[in-house]
Motif scaffolding. Structure first.
Motif, PDB file in Angstrom:
ATOM      1  N   PRO A 213       0.824  -1.219   0.000  1.00 45.33           N
ATOM      2  CA  PRO A 213       0.000   0.000   0.000  1.00 45.33           C
ATOM      3  C   PRO A 213       0.853   1.262   0.000  1.00 45.33           C
ATOM      4  CG  PRO A 213       0.025  -1.005   2.176  1.00 45.33           C
ATOM      5  CD  PRO A 213       0.740  -1.961   1.279  1.00 45.33           C
ATOM      6  N   LEU A 214       0.353   2.274  -0.700  1.00 44.63           N
ATOM      7  CA  LEU A 214       1.016   3.576  -0.750  1.00 44.63           C
ATOM      8  C   LEU A 214      -0.088   4.626  -0.718  1.00 44.63           C
ATOM      9  CD1 LEU A 214       3.866   4.836  -1.024  1.00 44.63           C
ATOM     10  CD2 LEU A 214       3.440   4.990  -3.482  1.00 44.63           C
ATOM     11  N   ALA A 215      -0.107   5.420   0.346  1.00 45.59           N
ATOM     12  CA  ALA A 215      -1.190   6.377   0.578  1.00 45.59           C
ATOM     13  C   ALA A 215      -0.769   7.781   0.172  1.00 45.59           C
ATOM     14  CB  ALA A 215      -1.585   6.356   2.055  1.00 45.59           C
ATOM     15  N   ALA A 216      -1.737   8.681   0.109  1.00 47.97           N
ATOM     16  CA  ALA A 216      -1.464  10.080  -0.206  1.00 47.97           C
ATOM     17  C   ALA A 216      -0.445  10.645   0.780  1.00 47.97           C
ATOM     18  CB  ALA A 216      -2.749  10.891  -0.152  1.00 47.97           C
ATOM     19  N   GLY A 217       0.542  11.350   0.247  1.00 49.19           N
ATOM     20  CA  GLY A 217       1.595  11.924   1.080  1.00 49.19           C
ATOM     21  C   GLY A 217       2.784  11.008   1.286  1.00 49.19           C
ATOM     22  N   GLN A 218       2.785   9.837   0.646  1.00 54.71           N
ATOM     23  CA  GLN A 218       3.897   8.892   0.784  1.00 54.71           C
ATOM     24  C   GLN A 218       4.615   8.708  -0.546  1.00 54.71           C
ATOM     25  OE1 GLN A 218       1.873   5.374   2.300  1.00 54.71           O
ATOM     26  NE2 GLN A 218       2.477   5.892   4.398  1.00 54.71           N
ATOM     27  N   MET A 219       5.932   8.565  -0.456  1.00 55.09           N
ATOM     28  CA  MET A 219       6.773   8.264  -1.608  1.00 55.09           C
ATOM     29  C   MET A 219       7.439   6.916  -1.385  1.00 55.09           C
ATOM     30  SD  MET A 219      10.102  10.348  -3.109  1.00 55.09           S
ATOM     31  CE  MET A 219       9.146  11.632  -3.912  1.00 55.09           C
ATOM     32  N   MET A 220       7.431   6.082  -2.406  1.00 52.88           N
ATOM     33  CA  MET A 220       8.093   4.784  -2.350  1.00 52.88           C
ATOM     34  C   MET A 220       9.271   4.804  -3.328  1.00 52.88           C
ATOM     35  SD  MET A 220       6.438   1.011  -2.958  1.00 52.88           S
ATOM     36  CE  MET A 220       5.367   1.151  -1.512  1.00 52.88           C
ATOM     37  N   VAL A 221      10.463   4.545  -2.817  1.00 57.02           N
ATOM     38  CA  VAL A 221      11.654   4.442  -3.642  1.00 57.02           C
ATOM     39  C   VAL A 221      11.888   2.968  -3.933  1.00 57.02           C
ATOM     40  CG1 VAL A 221      14.099   5.010  -3.845  1.00 57.02           C
ATOM     41  CG2 VAL A 221      12.589   6.499  -2.516  1.00 57.02           C
ATOM     42  N   LEU A 222      12.013   2.621  -5.211  1.00 53.19           N
ATOM     43  CA  LEU A 222      12.072   1.234  -5.642  1.00 53.19           C
ATOM     44  C   LEU A 222      13.502   0.761  -5.832  1.00 53.19           C
ATOM     45  CD1 LEU A 222       9.306   1.402  -8.404  1.00 53.19           C
ATOM     46  CD2 LEU A 222       9.016   0.800  -5.988  1.00 53.19           C
ATOM     47  N   GLU A 223      13.724  -0.501  -5.560  1.00 51.65           N
ATOM     48  CA  GLU A 223      14.986  -1.126  -5.911  1.00 51.65           C
ATOM     49  C   GLU A 223      15.108  -1.203  -7.433  1.00 51.65           C
ATOM     50  OE1 GLU A 223      17.575  -2.261  -4.140  1.00 51.65           O
ATOM     51  OE2 GLU A 223      16.700  -1.435  -2.308  1.00 51.65           O
ATOM     52  N   PRO A 224      16.322  -1.121  -7.977  1.00 52.81           N
ATOM     53  CA  PRO A 224      16.484  -1.165  -9.425  1.00 52.81           C
ATOM     54  C   PRO A 224      16.255  -2.555  -9.997  1.00 52.81           C
ATOM     55  CG  PRO A 224      18.628  -1.104  -8.345  1.00 52.81           C
ATOM     56  CD  PRO A 224      17.603  -0.916  -7.266  1.00 52.81           C
ATOM     57  N   GLY A 225      15.949  -2.566 -11.300  1.00 52.96           N
ATOM     58  CA  GLY A 225      15.979  -3.808 -12.051  1.00 52.96           C
ATOM     59  C   GLY A 225      14.682  -4.560 -12.162  1.00 52.96           C
ATOM     60  N   GLN A 226      13.598  -4.098 -11.536  1.00 55.34           N
ATOM     61  CA  GLN A 226      12.336  -4.813 -11.592  1.00 55.34           C
ATOM     62  C   GLN A 226      11.205  -3.879 -11.978  1.00 55.34           C
ATOM     63  OE1 GLN A 226      12.237  -6.551  -7.554  1.00 55.34           O
ATOM     64  NE2 GLN A 226      12.240  -8.550  -8.543  1.00 55.34           N
ATOM     65  N   ALA A 227      10.413  -4.288 -12.975  1.00 54.13           N
ATOM     66  CA  ALA A 227       9.183  -3.568 -13.275  1.00 54.13           C
ATOM     67  C   ALA A 227       8.196  -3.774 -12.135  1.00 54.13           C
ATOM     68  CB  ALA A 227       8.591  -4.070 -14.588  1.00 54.13           C
ATOM     69  N   VAL A 228       7.304  -2.793 -11.927  1.00 52.83           N
ATOM     70  CA  VAL A 228       6.312  -2.892 -10.866  1.00 52.83           C
ATOM     71  C   VAL A 228       4.932  -2.591 -11.438  1.00 52.83           C
ATOM     72  CG1 VAL A 228       7.917  -2.293  -9.011  1.00 52.83           C
ATOM     73  CG2 VAL A 228       6.626  -0.486 -10.148  1.00 52.83           C
ATOM     74  N   LEU A 229       3.908  -3.137 -10.794  1.00 55.55           N
ATOM     75  CA  LEU A 229       2.520  -2.889 -11.167  1.00 55.55           C
ATOM     76  C   LEU A 229       1.893  -1.975 -10.130  1.00 55.55           C
ATOM     77  CD1 LEU A 229       0.156  -3.569 -13.086  1.00 55.55           C
ATOM     78  CD2 LEU A 229      -0.439  -5.426 -11.505  1.00 55.55           C
ATOM     79  N   VAL A 230       1.300  -0.882 -10.604  1.00 51.20           N
ATOM     80  CA  VAL A 230       0.630   0.080  -9.725  1.00 51.20           C
ATOM     81  C   VAL A 230      -0.871  -0.081  -9.925  1.00 51.20           C
ATOM     82  CG1 VAL A 230       0.377   2.504  -9.104  1.00 51.20           C
ATOM     83  CG2 VAL A 230       2.577   1.664  -9.974  1.00 51.20           C
ATOM     84  N   THR A 231      -1.596  -0.309  -8.822  1.00 46.24           N
ATOM     85  CA  THR A 231      -3.044  -0.497  -8.860  1.00 46.24           C
ATOM     86  C   THR A 231      -3.699   0.554  -7.974  1.00 46.24           C
ATOM     87  OG1 THR A 231      -2.750  -2.888  -9.146  1.00 46.24           O
ATOM     88  CG2 THR A 231      -4.928  -2.122  -8.462  1.00 46.24           C
TER      89      THR A 231
END
Length: 295
Positions: A213-231
């Motif tokens: 989960p990622l709520a309003a006001g939050q930033m998620m920094v991703l590890e490199p090398g993997q595509a991600v799905l945002v729902t």
């Protein structure tokens, strides 16, 4: 998928009640690609007749490009090159400070007519070889300059850089991407692994990123090398950004550089009032802050 870091916005009052949520720089993650600063502005209900205390008065920059991007309202930009530009939602003001520029961002229309001010401002650090370039200002609008798409409940706009074969017409100086999505509830879209450093910020709503989960006001920094799905779990406004890392940068106030000496030189130039102010906005001077703290 391994997630690198979840960042919560920290609230700052820029003066007069204009509140922003600051995401970058963060104590545990100072940059994402070349993005060294990220503020979420508002939403703020500006009433007609509001005084000028909400305005961002003339101030200097070195070593970076600023990008102002609005969801609602408008901002009047003036700079020391003589630029005077009103920015509206979905448009891009891209100002490259290089060796030095000053500018103001005033809420002229909002104070005259009333408006809901809502948007983001990011700073993109320049590569070392471009830090001393001549300052420049560009304004971009429309799908011819900022590629757009609409499909499966997602509308998107590439604000700057390149991603998945699309290229914005904004002049950048290192590999990066900066993207805006509006997502309907239940919509899904993938973010590719094209760039080594990436982050996702939710301005409005709530999403899941790879099931997290990622709520309003939050930033998620991703590890490199993997595509991600945002729902999208609700109607959501999402900003996505990143690019190639460009190395450590120092920050003091509005100055960014790979060199502490250049920051000291710029600080002294501003203190001595040797940096020209915008010709249409040169009646105010903000003193250099005395407290020198790495933020």
């Amino acid at each position: 998928m391994t997630l690198n870091l979840l960042i919560e916005r920290r609230m700052h009052d820029l003066g007069g009640g204009f509140t922003v949520g600051r995401l970058l720089p963060h104590a545990r993650r100072r940059m994402v690609g070349p993005f060294v600063f990220f503020d979420h502005m508002g939403p703020l209900d500006v009433q007609a007749g509001a005084d000028a205390s909400l305005d961002i008065r003339p101030h200097p920059h070195i070593g970076l490009s600023t990008v102002t991007y609005l969801y609602s309202g408008s901002i009047t930009h003036r700079d020391s090159l003589g630029s005077h530009q009103e920015i509206f939602p979905g448009e891009v003001n891209w100002m490259t400070a290089g060796r030095g520029i000053t500018h103001s961002e005033r809420l002229d229309a909002a104070r005259a007519q009333g408006a809901i001010m809502h948007g983001v401002q990011a700073w993109v650090a320049l590569p070392r070889e471009n830090e001393d370039m001549a300052p420049a200002f560009f304004h971009h609008q429309g799908p011819g300059e900022l590629p757009e798409f609409q499909e499966d409940g997602v509308t998107g706009r590439l604000i700057a850089g390149t991603l998945d074969g699309a290229r914005a017409q904004v002049q950048t100086h290192s590999p990066l991407f900066y993207l805006h999505w509006n997502m309907a509830a239940g919509a899904r879209r993938g973010l590719s692994a094209e760039h080594p450093e990436r982050a996702i910020y939710v301005a409005v709503g709530q999403v899941e990123v790879g099931g997290q989960p990622l709520a309003a006001g939050q930033m998620m920094v991703l590890e490199p090398g993997q595509a991600v799905l945002v729902t999208a779990q609700a109607p959501s406004t999402v900003m996505l950004m990143g690019g190639e890392p460009i190395g450590e940068r120092y920050m003091f106030w509005n100055f960014v550089s790979s060199s502490k000496d250049k920051i000291e030189q710029a600080s002294e130039a501003w203190r001595a009032q040797r940096m020209p102010l915008p010709p249409e906005d040169n009646q105010e001077f903000i003193p250099l802050p005395e407290r020198r703290k790495r933020v």
